[in-house]
Design an enzyme around this catalytic site. Structure first.
Site: not given
Length: 353
Positions: A37-39, A188-189
């Site tokens: 996951p993009k934190w 967010d991604g």
């Protein structure tokens, strides 16, 4: 620092990611990919020599003083000297409905020690580790990411809140599901990391995919470019449910030629006072705009443009948006918040390990 290896790893510039349009297939890179996951927080390089904790930002600025609760946690929980790469985040919401909160995180950067201490208690931060750059006297910078990830999982096993390890998978289908589901928790991604790659300070070796959406917005005004020539950025608005036009962010990144063209295109919309001078205003200052010119030239709110954006933070675009095209077919008052796609809520606790 406890060793030259620790000092070297702590001083590196963080490895970066380049944007791609979709979650890449694992065979795109020799050796395969690991997905995470993009934190959405502050990037942090944490160094611990067994006694002292230091936290450096992506730009090598010290963050240590702003997060005393994390400093205390690292010193207490980490079993030995190490250098960690990860993200500092703050969560909000009731249990079962928690999400990342960028606004609360940004408030943590404050000059007053008393305010920092209060916020550390009221809105404590977490650290989500996703790489291990040094352990004991050994630098891991040259080790492939697959080995660094395995070492991180072993080292950080059982540490517990507020230190977490980012989820990771080699299953591209799961990563694509994360891209959709985890946005509801404020992420967010998705980031894809080459399993065989060594750590590459300052290089865009990783791949990141974020959400791409469009919205029709009203142009409220513009800021003059810092060079003094042309439009630097456009201020944008949307109508809320009560019919009030709210500032929701800005669009920028125009070429030199385009900045000059925009001045001419927007000239008929510039508002003037009784003396004939252009009417100006100021946007609200934040701790990040200290010393910056926040004035703008006000425009008649009738021009509509379509923009590309990734996500919302409350009533504003989370990041600067990109100009797509003018929409002369749209009435400005039809540009409301209702058009925006809202992610389905997802509990942050289901994302954390």
């Amino acid at each position: 620092m406890a060793s030259t290896a620790l000092a070297t790893a702590a001083a590196v510039s963080p490895m970066l990611a380049k944007a791609v349009d979709a979650v890449p297939e694992p065979d795109r890179i020799d050796g395969g990919l690991s997905y995470e996951p993009k934190w959405d927080g502050f990037r942090g390089i944490v160094s611990f020599d067994g006694t002292t904790v230091e936290i450096a930002s992506r730009g090598a600025k010290p963050l240590t003083r702003y997060f005393p609760e994390l400093v205390e946690a690292f010193a207490h929980l980490l079993s030995g000297p190490c250098v960690l790469d990860g993200e500092i985040v703050v969560r909000s919401g009731a249990p079962g409905g928690e999400k990342l909160d960028w606004e609360l995180l940004s408030q943590r950067i404050h000059p007053a020690e008393s305010r920092i201490a209060l916020l550390a208690e009221q809105t404590p931060a977490m650290f989500v580790a996703f790489d291990l750059l040094a352990l004991g006297d050994e630098s891991l910078l040259d080790a492939p990411f697959g080995e660094r990830r395995a070492a991180l999982e072993t080292f950080a096993a059982g540490l517990g809140d507020p230190i977490h390890v980012s989820q990771a998978t080699t299953d591209v289908a799961l990563a694509r599901r994360w891209l959709v589901e985890f946005e509801g928790a404020g992420l967010d991604g998705v980031v894809a990391k080459p399993l065989a790659a060594p750590y590459a300070p300052g290089k865009r070796v990783m791949l990141k995919v974020k959400h791409h959406r469009t919205a029709d917005v009203v142009v409220l005004g513009y800021r003059v470019h810092k060079s003094g020539q042309g439009v630097g950025s456009l201020l944008l608005g949307l109508y809320d449910a009560d019919g009030e036009l709210r500032n929701v962010g800005g669009a920028s990144a125009f070429s030199d030629a385009r900045r000059l063209e925009l001045v001419d295109e927007l000239a008929p919309l510039v508002l003037h006072d009784a003396s004939g001078a252009a009417v100006t205003g100021e946007t609200e200052r934040s701790r990040f705009s200290s010393g910056k010119d926040v004035s703008f030239v006000r425009l008649e709110p009738t021009r509509v443009m379509e923009v590309r954006y990734d996500q919302m933070e409350g009533m504003r675009f989370r990041h600067t948006v990109q100009f797509d095209r003018w929409r002369p077919d749209r009435d400005a008052r039809s540009c409301t918040f209702e058009q925006l796609e809202r992610p389905i809520a997802y509990d942050l606790s289901d994302v954390l390990v």
